[in-house]
Motif scaffolding. Sequence first.
Motif, PDB file in Angstrom:
ATOM      1  N   ASP A 171       0.765  -1.242   0.009  1.00  0.00           N
ATOM      2  CA  ASP A 171       0.326   0.130   0.124  1.00  0.00           C
ATOM      3  C   ASP A 171       1.164   1.550   0.400  1.00  0.00           C
ATOM      4  O   ASP A 171       1.935   1.301   0.896  1.00  0.00           O
ATOM      5  CB  ASP A 171      -0.639   0.399   1.412  1.00  0.00           C
ATOM      6  CG  ASP A 171      -1.604  -1.061   1.278  1.00  0.00           C
ATOM      7  OD1 ASP A 171      -2.602  -1.321   0.400  1.00  0.00           O
ATOM      8  OD2 ASP A 171      -1.494  -2.014   2.409  1.00  0.00           O
ATOM      9  N   GLU A 189       3.699   1.821   8.512  1.00  0.00           N
ATOM     10  CA  GLU A 189       2.205   0.967   8.666  1.00  0.00           C
ATOM     11  C   GLU A 189       1.301   1.633   8.278  1.00  0.00           C
ATOM     12  O   GLU A 189       0.950   1.197   7.581  1.00  0.00           O
ATOM     13  CB  GLU A 189       3.103  -0.090  10.082  1.00  0.00           C
ATOM     14  CG  GLU A 189       4.097  -0.669  10.703  1.00  0.00           C
ATOM     15  CD  GLU A 189       3.829  -1.077  11.697  1.00  0.00           C
ATOM     16  OE1 GLU A 189       2.338  -1.313  12.729  1.00  0.00           O
ATOM     17  OE2 GLU A 189       5.035  -1.875  12.173  1.00  0.00           O
ATOM     18  N   HIS A 190       1.460   2.768   8.568  1.00  0.00           N
ATOM     19  CA  HIS A 190       0.360   3.147   8.172  1.00  0.00           C
ATOM     20  C   HIS A 190       0.446   5.121   8.508  1.00  0.00           C
ATOM     21  O   HIS A 190       0.716   5.439   9.180  1.00  0.00           O
ATOM     22  CB  HIS A 190      -1.407   3.020   9.205  1.00  0.00           C
ATOM     23  CG  HIS A 190      -0.958   3.498  10.698  1.00  0.00           C
ATOM     24  ND1 HIS A 190      -0.310   2.104  11.607  1.00  0.00           N
ATOM     25  CD2 HIS A 190      -1.256   4.090  11.550  1.00  0.00           C
ATOM     26  CE1 HIS A 190      -0.662   2.490  12.768  1.00  0.00           C
ATOM     27  NE2 HIS A 190      -1.207   3.725  12.518  1.00  0.00           N
ATOM     28  N   VAL A 207      -7.380   7.920   9.207  1.00  0.00           N
ATOM     29  CA  VAL A 207      -6.132   6.999   8.943  1.00  0.00           C
ATOM     30  C   VAL A 207      -6.234   5.639   7.924  1.00  0.00           C
ATOM     31  O   VAL A 207      -7.183   5.261   7.659  1.00  0.00           O
ATOM     32  CB  VAL A 207      -5.853   5.134  10.409  1.00  0.00           C
ATOM     33  CG1 VAL A 207      -4.636   4.502  10.444  1.00  0.00           C
ATOM     34  CG2 VAL A 207      -5.892   6.372  11.279  1.00  0.00           C
ATOM     35  N   HIS A 208      -4.996   5.312   6.727  1.00  0.00           N
ATOM     36  CA  HIS A 208      -4.751   4.778   5.619  1.00  0.00           C
ATOM     37  C   HIS A 208      -3.229   3.832   6.180  1.00  0.00           C
ATOM     38  O   HIS A 208      -2.452   4.389   6.131  1.00  0.00           O
ATOM     39  CB  HIS A 208      -4.830   5.660   5.035  1.00  0.00           C
ATOM     40  CG  HIS A 208      -4.775   4.737   3.441  1.00  0.00           C
ATOM     41  ND1 HIS A 208      -5.646   4.743   2.411  1.00  0.00           N
ATOM     42  CD2 HIS A 208      -3.854   4.235   2.372  1.00  0.00           C
ATOM     43  CE1 HIS A 208      -5.344   4.122   1.801  1.00  0.00           C
ATOM     44  NE2 HIS A 208      -4.528   4.185   1.435  1.00  0.00           N
ATOM     45  N   PRO A 209      -3.138   2.926   5.954  1.00  0.00           N
ATOM     46  CA  PRO A 209      -2.377   1.697   6.240  1.00  0.00           C
ATOM     47  C   PRO A 209      -1.568   1.737   4.902  1.00  0.00           C
ATOM     48  O   PRO A 209      -1.531   2.004   3.366  1.00  0.00           O
ATOM     49  CB  PRO A 209      -3.062  -0.113   5.187  1.00  0.00           C
ATOM     50  CG  PRO A 209      -3.907   0.777   4.281  1.00  0.00           C
ATOM     51  CD  PRO A 209      -4.983   1.655   5.213  1.00  0.00           C
TER      52      PRO A 209
END
Length: 339
Positions: free
Chosen positions: A163, A229-230, A241-243
């Motif tokens: 991602d 990680e995010h 919050v986004h990975p």
Amino acid sequence: MSGAVTSSAVTNDVERDLLVIGAGPVGLYAAYYAGFRGLSTAVIDSLPEAGGQVTAMYPEKPIYDIAGFPQVKGRDLVAGLLEQARRFDPTFVLGERAQSLVRDADGTIIVTTASGTRIRCRAVIISGGIGTFTPRPLPAGDDWLGRGLSYFVPSLEAHAGQDVVVVGGGDSACDWALSLEPIARSVMLVHRRTAFRAHAHSVAQLMASTVEVVTEAQVTAVHGGERVEHVEITGVDGVAVHPAQAVIAALGFTANLGPIRQWGIEVTGNRYLPVGTTMSTNVPGVFAAGDITDYPGKVRLISVGFGEAATAVNNAAVLINPGEQLFPGHSTDAVPTPA
């Protein structure tokens, strides 16, 4: 990027015939041509990756004005130039900025980097484009550089299955996002404005792609363990919050001549080095080639820089070895055997 040099090849003092400052396309061609002239060469660049502006800003964009190539991607051009130069085994000193230049009593030039590496040579070619490039930082990512945060993408394949969050609204941000779309698990582009600085065609491609585009927003925090990680993205609707296993901060670069200004070289327009027909500056033994040069009728194209590099190298070769001929003949006549 295939074929790129990603770390310094030296840690101690280096002695070579010629030092090329700037590992962009013109500098890489100068390194090849110096080898063709039988000169040992070192190449220094403040960026950790060879290719200069091309690698840092538009590696995936096609370039249409390189002779012999109807079109060539920036990264492919750099890879080809690296392969061509490596025939003569130049020494790469990457991720280090040239700090000072002094001259010994015997005429030897000594260039010292900001980290203390000393390069002794008989001539210097400055091919630093428009100066030293420094990435504009992502304030929220200060502690994550090398642990998931980067300012450009040396290898697209390294992001397979990840991602990826790309931050920025210029050409490089759009290029990275579009290039990573078929490789990464997901790609999100975050831009603090609704208007983009990128070329309209690139923006249209971006909007038609599967890249998730978030405007009027900023990455305000980066979290993780050993690696990213995010991320936290703050926008008009609050914080989300986004990975992310990778964050590409494509916020542009600042460029300036930096310490070169203190070397006694004449400077015009606050950023260019005037040269004569031999590509020599006003400092003996110091030549220049590429966008950094200035003279009446100057045209700033990579193709022009290639010719300037050959002119600079040939004149440097005669300076280093006065018995040499200025014109070495054509490469088709005889190619010197690399050392």
